[in-house]
Design a protein around this motif. Structure first.
Motif, PDB file in Angstrom:
ATOM      1  N   LEU A 162      35.765   7.929  56.384  1.00  0.00           N
ATOM      2  CA  LEU A 162      35.306   9.092  55.621  1.00  0.00           C
ATOM      3  C   LEU A 162      34.596   8.658  54.348  1.00  0.00           C
ATOM      4  O   LEU A 162      33.514   9.119  54.032  1.00  0.00           O
ATOM      5  CB  LEU A 162      36.509   9.968  55.237  1.00  0.00           C
ATOM      6  N   ASP A 220      39.869  20.179  59.489  1.00  0.00           N
ATOM      7  CA  ASP A 220      40.411  19.113  58.641  1.00  0.00           C
ATOM      8  C   ASP A 220      41.748  18.597  59.157  1.00  0.00           C
ATOM      9  O   ASP A 220      42.241  17.567  58.692  1.00  0.00           O
ATOM     10  CB  ASP A 220      40.609  19.612  57.200  1.00  0.00           C
ATOM     11  N   TYR A 260      45.184  11.262  58.039  1.00  0.00           N
ATOM     12  CA  TYR A 260      44.339  10.579  57.071  1.00  0.00           C
ATOM     13  C   TYR A 260      44.993   9.252  56.696  1.00  0.00           C
ATOM     14  O   TYR A 260      46.162   9.210  56.324  1.00  0.00           O
ATOM     15  CB  TYR A 260      44.129  11.448  55.835  1.00  0.00           C
ATOM     16  N   TRP A 272      39.060   5.259  53.187  1.00  0.00           N
ATOM     17  CA  TRP A 272      39.810   6.417  53.688  1.00  0.00           C
ATOM     18  C   TRP A 272      39.260   6.775  55.066  1.00  0.00           C
ATOM     19  O   TRP A 272      38.050   6.951  55.234  1.00  0.00           O
ATOM     20  CB  TRP A 272      39.701   7.606  52.745  1.00  0.00           C
ATOM     21  N   TYR A 273      40.172   6.847  56.046  1.00  0.00           N
ATOM     22  CA  TYR A 273      39.816   7.179  57.413  1.00  0.00           C
ATOM     23  C   TYR A 273      40.508   8.473  57.839  1.00  0.00           C
ATOM     24  O   TYR A 273      41.568   8.833  57.319  1.00  0.00           O
ATOM     25  CB  TYR A 273      40.288   6.087  58.391  1.00  0.00           C
ATOM     26  N   LYS A 274      39.929   9.130  58.832  1.00  0.00           N
ATOM     27  CA  LYS A 274      40.589  10.278  59.469  1.00  0.00           C
ATOM     28  C   LYS A 274      40.647  10.009  60.970  1.00  0.00           C
ATOM     29  O   LYS A 274      39.676   9.508  61.555  1.00  0.00           O
ATOM     30  CB  LYS A 274      39.819  11.568  59.204  1.00  0.00           C
ATOM     31  N   GLN A 275      41.782  10.364  61.554  1.00  0.00           N
ATOM     32  CA  GLN A 275      41.945  10.198  62.987  1.00  0.00           C
ATOM     33  C   GLN A 275      42.292  11.540  63.621  1.00  0.00           C
ATOM     34  O   GLN A 275      43.268  12.179  63.244  1.00  0.00           O
ATOM     35  CB  GLN A 275      43.034   9.172  63.302  1.00  0.00           C
ATOM     36  N   ASP A 276      41.473  11.940  64.590  1.00  0.00           N
ATOM     37  CA  ASP A 276      41.749  13.131  65.376  1.00  0.00           C
ATOM     38  C   ASP A 276      42.537  12.725  66.619  1.00  0.00           C
ATOM     39  O   ASP A 276      42.458  11.578  67.063  1.00  0.00           O
ATOM     40  CB  ASP A 276      40.443  13.815  65.776  1.00  0.00           C
TER      41      ASP A 276
END
Lengths: 110, 110
Positions: A46, A83, A87, A34-38
């Protein structure tokens, strides 16, 4: 080719709410990521899931394999403004060749 | 430890031109992967290089090519640019278990 179906596509929630999103495939995978990109940045890992059935946590984030190992879930508890982002779920087809879902865009309402 | 760096961060080209993007991986990482990110298709794997050899390849036309140097730095080249090549191009270098992404190069083709 292999595809990951991620849902929902976007979510609008109030600050403090819990969030749940999931990802499904037609194949069994032994590793789920699981990745998060801003905005303006590359994805950041993550949580990595390597063992079916295990709940893996990273602070307020929790991820788990689904029962069939063809799916995975990501939960965020007590959401905060930082947050916000996209995602992605992902699985490695072979080492260093990763396929990604289309992402869940999380919005937090003021 | 410095992260993955990509240059340039932004690029504007016209159709028919060619472009070269550069990626410097995390020190000690020998694997570099490239991805294309667009709103419609999401994150798609382009190719991966390890020790100067292309080890994995995605489903992109031959206009997309890459190479890796002995210091593990990598470049990707797109020839005869098309409007549809406008995207965020992400580079990732691999440690033992995970990939670390750079901030990307935003390519706009006019």
């Amino acid at each position: 080719g292999q595809q990951l179906n991620q849902s929902p596509q976007s979510m609008f929630i109030q600050e403090g709410e819990d969030v749940s999103m999931n990802c499904t495939s037609s194949s069994i995978f032994n590793t789920w990521l699981w990745y998060k990109q801003d905005p303006g940045e590359g994805p950041v890992l993550l949580i990595a899931l390597y063992k079916a059935g295990e709940l893996t946590s990273n602070g307020r984030l929790t991820a788990q394999f689904g029962i069939t190992r063809k799916d995975s879930f990501l939960n965020i508890s007590a959401s905060i403004p930082s947050d916000v982002g996209i995602y992605f779920c992902a699985v490695p087809l072979v080492r260093d060749k990763i396929i990604f879902g289309k992402g869940t865009r999380l919005h937090i309402l003021p | 430890k410095a992260g993955v760096t990509q240059t340039p961060r932004y690029l504007i080209k016209t159709r028919g031109q060619q472009v070269t993007l550069s990626c410097s991986p995390i020190s000690g990482h020998r694997s570099v992967s490239w991805y294309q990110q667009t709103p419609g298709q999401g994150l798609q794997f382009l190719f991966e290089y390890f020790s100067e050899t292309q080890r994995n390849k995605g489903n992109f036309p031959g206009r997309f090519s890459g190479r890796q140097f002995s210091n593990s730095r990598s470049e990707m080249n797109v020839s005869t640019l098309e409007l549809g090549d406008s995207a965020l191009y992400l580079c990732a270098s691999s440690g033992y278990h995970e990939q670390f992404f750079g901030p990307g190069t935003r390519l706009t083709v006019l």
